[in-house]
Design a protein around this motif. Structure first.
Motif, PDB file in Angstrom:
ATOM      1  N   GLY A  16       0.792  -1.231   0.000  1.00 53.11           N
ATOM      2  CA  GLY A  16       0.000   0.000   0.000  1.00 53.11           C
ATOM      3  C   GLY A  16       0.825   1.283   0.000  1.00 53.11           C
ATOM      4  O   GLY A  16       0.362   2.323   0.459  1.00 53.11           O
ATOM      5  N   ALA A  17       2.051   1.228  -0.529  1.00 53.49           N
ATOM      6  CA  ALA A  17       2.946   2.394  -0.490  1.00 53.49           C
ATOM      7  C   ALA A  17       2.415   3.589  -1.296  1.00 53.49           C
ATOM      8  O   ALA A  17       2.637   4.741  -0.912  1.00 53.49           O
ATOM      9  CB  ALA A  17       4.336   1.998  -0.990  1.00 53.49           C
ATOM     10  N   GLU A  43       7.998  -3.026   5.507  1.00 54.31           N
ATOM     11  CA  GLU A  43       7.397  -2.350   4.360  1.00 54.31           C
ATOM     12  C   GLU A  43       5.876  -2.325   4.480  1.00 54.31           C
ATOM     13  O   GLU A  43       5.294  -3.315   4.929  1.00 54.31           O
ATOM     14  CB  GLU A  43       7.796  -3.044   3.050  1.00 54.31           C
ATOM     15  N   PRO A  44       5.229  -1.252   4.037  1.00 53.70           N
ATOM     16  CA  PRO A  44       5.834  -0.027   3.540  1.00 53.70           C
ATOM     17  C   PRO A  44       6.450   0.795   4.674  1.00 53.70           C
ATOM     18  O   PRO A  44       5.804   1.033   5.685  1.00 53.70           O
ATOM     19  CB  PRO A  44       4.676   0.717   2.883  1.00 53.70           C
ATOM     20  N   MET A  45       7.703   1.193   4.463  1.00 49.73           N
ATOM     21  CA  MET A  45       8.427   1.940   5.490  1.00 49.73           C
ATOM     22  C   MET A  45       8.490   3.419   5.079  1.00 49.73           C
ATOM     23  O   MET A  45       8.668   3.745   3.910  1.00 49.73           O
ATOM     24  CB  MET A  45       9.836   1.387   5.641  1.00 49.73           C
ATOM     25  N   VAL A  46       8.347   4.284   6.082  1.00 47.51           N
ATOM     26  CA  VAL A  46       8.399   5.730   5.857  1.00 47.51           C
ATOM     27  C   VAL A  46       9.703   6.234   6.462  1.00 47.51           C
ATOM     28  O   VAL A  46      10.036   5.881   7.596  1.00 47.51           O
ATOM     29  CB  VAL A  46       7.202   6.414   6.542  1.00 47.51           C
ATOM     30  N   PRO A  55       5.789  -1.324   9.905  1.00 47.55           N
ATOM     31  CA  PRO A  55       5.077  -1.141   8.645  1.00 47.55           C
ATOM     32  C   PRO A  55       3.979  -0.097   8.807  1.00 47.55           C
ATOM     33  O   PRO A  55       3.161  -0.213   9.701  1.00 47.55           O
ATOM     34  CB  PRO A  55       4.491  -2.531   8.357  1.00 47.55           C
ATOM     35  N   ALA A  56       3.977   0.891   7.942  1.00 49.56           N
ATOM     36  CA  ALA A  56       3.083   2.025   8.114  1.00 49.56           C
ATOM     37  C   ALA A  56       1.769   1.829   7.358  1.00 49.56           C
ATOM     38  O   ALA A  56       1.755   1.276   6.262  1.00 49.56           O
ATOM     39  CB  ALA A  56       3.767   3.297   7.615  1.00 49.56           C
ATOM     40  N   ASP A  70       4.300   4.960  17.393  1.00 45.87           N
ATOM     41  CA  ASP A  70       5.037   3.900  18.100  1.00 45.87           C
ATOM     42  C   ASP A  70       5.663   2.919  17.108  1.00 45.87           C
ATOM     43  O   ASP A  70       6.154   1.865  17.489  1.00 45.87           O
ATOM     44  CB  ASP A  70       4.094   3.166  19.063  1.00 45.87           C
ATOM     45  N   LYS A  71       5.651   3.274  15.822  1.00 44.27           N
ATOM     46  CA  LYS A  71       6.225   2.358  14.830  1.00 44.27           C
ATOM     47  C   LYS A  71       7.647   2.752  14.422  1.00 44.27           C
ATOM     48  O   LYS A  71       8.191   2.226  13.450  1.00 44.27           O
ATOM     49  CB  LYS A  71       5.325   2.295  13.599  1.00 44.27           C
TER      50      LYS A  71
END
Lengths: 515, 142
Positions: A16-17, A43-46, A55-56, A70-71
């Motif tokens: 879902g990036a 992933e998806p990583m910001v 994963p965001a 908290d991620k």
């Protein structure tokens, strides 16, 4: 304005990036779509100011921006998964925008290409030889020797073919490289073409990789003035696993059935269209720009163990907590890769087996976790590193079923050229089924008096079927033309050796197989 | 000359400058017509100066080319080792129930998303970390 980096690697997109990037843009951020760091469980990583969050999801956007999320994983480069790596081939991973030619140039791109063109082609090949680079597709053949053979062949036309037909389950490094750093592959191909005197270079990749194809094609268009007069083209396969085998790949590229060719003649002398051809894996060619940079070959040769020189982009996959891409010099013990770096299984259950090297690689028992990652070390343990994919299984896996699947896969994907593979794989499925159901009764033909070699009073027991399976695997191993039939016995026999209870049931394991 | 044979002639002409153009041509045809049928094989044989056996041999070798068009939407599910390790086989019952006769489920061996399986593909969209609920929803919405 806040600069946000989000990968556009296929795995991030699947997570879902795109929507995530849009959400940050809507909040007024500047979003750069970069390659992936290879920490795939995140992933998806910001990424903001070098710090990672993942994963965001869309629900995390506000919290990430106001600092209450908290991620967070802290500074990405200091994360143990990244800090422990020695990234040469994946040095740009996570840092640059894949198709930006400026980003590539700013991070040392084209330097090797500029240097190489001041050198004699023979001197280029000498440096590749000195680096100790071996083919990363699995066979591990010294790259410099292959190039030298093609360079010395007399022909009006020569070709570079990059094998990007990454069909092995548990591997994704080729995909990540094509999607994340396409110019590096292009630079490597240009250097190879210069060294051997080739006019045309092809990248043969899979139809399952549409994102990689799009990125490569865009990068080739943009790099055209830099690599001219070399002609470069991406070709798409059509769903045949066997086309990852080099001679079958060449037939497919020529527009024929992807059947394996007998060797000799070597593709280096009679390859694409019968002309001298370098066939190299993506990771082999992608290592070239680093090696041909000033002093690169010596640095490369200093890394690794024994005859396995340099680094290997290892892919941690399957049921694993911290899956992703881990590039490191050869020589790490397998157990460290699986348990410490990979963090064990995702499900939290004990590791039962790992398969290294794709569907044709042996299943390795945790008892063998001190095995050191290197070509010869694995070969000595009846295993192979292949394309360096490590697939982890927890205790819920039925190894009898996996052995059966290995044969089933070989039967489905066999090109049909040679008998041990085409027929052996089908028979293999049947024998394994019989072992798992306790042998079989004699059939009507075997009961005829003329068939005097068969015992008439009892059927064939499971233990006898094992003898048959062993024989069959020997035949496939030594009688097949290529690795598909030749290596399918590895997963089958290793599963049978280490987990006989999954074939016979706990109480029925024959005494000679129980350990 | 029918529309189809004219279109196939155009596709052949577009790839005429390529070395070994048959696979790119077949990809274009499969994409446009949804299949490579017997009639097309004959047209290709004529256009490329090959025998129909040559063409049929290639078409039947590769999984991506189909002899008949299938109007159903397709969901490709990876059932290779890494996705098996993450439990794809336990999802197949739910997937088949959700698909019924409306959706075609096809097996692929590896989408290169091996650390985040079970994985699936619909068109150019990829899906990871599927569980029973997610795969059912995916198939119902395709």
């Amino acid at each position: 304005m806040t600069l946000v980096k989000i990968s556009d690697d296929a795995l991030a997109l699947a997570g879902g990036a795109d929507k995530l990037a849009k959400a940050f843009e809507d909040k007024g951020c500047e979003v750069h779509r970069t390659s992936s760091w290879g920490m795939q469980w995140l992933e998806p990583m910001v990424e903001i100011d070098g710090k990672g969050f993942g994963p965001a999801t869309l629900d995390d956007v506000d919290a990430i921006l106001d600092g209450s999320s908290d991620k967070g994983i802290g500074v990405i480069e200091e994360h143990p998964f990244i800090a422990r790596q020695q990234r040469l081939t994946f040095a740009r991973a996570g840092k640059t925008r894949p198709t930006s030619i400026d980003d590539y140039e700013d991070t040392g791109g084209w330097q090797a290409w500029k240097r190489v063109r001041t050198m004699e082609p023979a001197a280029v090949i000498e440096e590749v030889l000195a680096s100790g680079l071996r083919g990363r597709g699995g066979a591990g053949f010294p790259t410099g020797i292959k190039w030298k053979t093609v360079a010395e062949a007399k022909s009006d036309r020569k070709y570079i073919v990059v094998n990007a037909d990454e069909g092995d389950s548990g591997t994704f490094a080729d995909r990540m490289l094509m999607e994340g750093d396409p110019y590096q592959l292009i630079e490597g191909m240009a250097i190879a073409a210069y060294a051997v005197g080739a006019q045309t270079a092809y990248i043969y990749t899979r139809s399952e990789y549409p994102h990689a194809i799009a990125k490569m094609e865009e990068a080739i268009r943009r790099a055209e003035p830099i690599i001219a007069p070399l002609h470069m083209e991406v070709r798409m396969g059509a769903g045949a696993y066997v086309c990852g085998e080099e001679t079958s790949l060449l037939n497919s590229l020529e527009g024929k059935r992807g059947e394996v060719r007998a060797k000799p003649p070597l593709p280096a002398l009679e390859g694409f269209m019968g002309k001298p051809t370098v066939v190299n894996n993506v990771l082999t060619i992608a290592a070239i720009p680093h090696i041909l940079a000033e002093g690169g070959a010596e640095e490369y040769a200093r890394l690794g163990v024994d005859r396995s020189k340099g680094t290997m982009p290892i892919q941690l996959a399957g049921n694993i907590k911290h899956g992703g891409l881990f590039e490191v010099a050869f020589g790490l013990p397998l157990g460290e890769l699986v348990n410490e770096i990979g963090g064990g299984t995702f499900t939290g259950k004990p590791v039962k087996a790992v398969q290294v090297g794709g569907p044709l690689g042996a299943y390795i028992h945790p008892d063998q976790f001190d095995l050191v990652f290197g070509y010869e070390e694995f070969a000595a343990a009846d295993a192979l590193i292949g394309h360096a994919g490590i697939t982890v299984f927890d205790e819920s896996v039925d190894m009898g079923e996996m052995a059966r699947f290995a044969m089933e896969f070989c039967a489905a994907e066999s090109c049909g050229k040679c008998t041990p593979c085409r027929i052996g794989a089908v028979r293999g499925v049947e024998v394994i089924d019989r072992i798992r159901t306790g042998g079989r009764q004699r059939d009507i033909l075997e009961l005829r008096p003329q068939m005097h070699n068969t015992t008439k009073d009892k059927g064939r027991e499971a233990a006898e079927e094992v003898g048959l399976l062993t024989d069959l695997c020997e035949t496939m191993k030594f009688g097949s033309l290529c690795a598909l039939g030749g290596f399918t016995p590895y997963p089958v026999m290793s599963a049978l050796k280490h987990w006989p209870q999954d074939f016979f049931g706990e109480s029925e394991v024959p005494a000679e197989m129980a350990d | 000359m029918s529309d189809k044979s004219q279109r196939i002639g155009e596709i052949i002409a577009a790839h005429a400058h390529e070395e070994g153009p048959l696979l790119p041509i077949l990809h274009d045809i499969q994409h446009e017509f949804g299949c490579v049928d017997a009639e097309t094989e004959e047209m290709l044989a004529k256009g490329l100066n090959l025998t129909r056996a040559d063409i049929h041999g290639v078409v039947s070798f590769y999984h991506d080319y189909t002899p008949e068009a299938d109007p159903r939407p397709v969901v490709q599910i990876c059932r290779a080792e890494a996705c098996k390790a993450n439990g794809v086989e336990q999802l197949m019952g739910a997937a088949e129930a959700a698909a019924g006769g409306r959706v075609k489920l096809s097996t692929v061996y590896c989408l290169g998303l091996c650390s985040a399986g079970p994985a699936a593909r619909t068109g150019d969209d990829l899906h990871i970390r599927l569980d029973e609920k997610a795969i059912t929803k995916l198939i119902e919405n395709v």
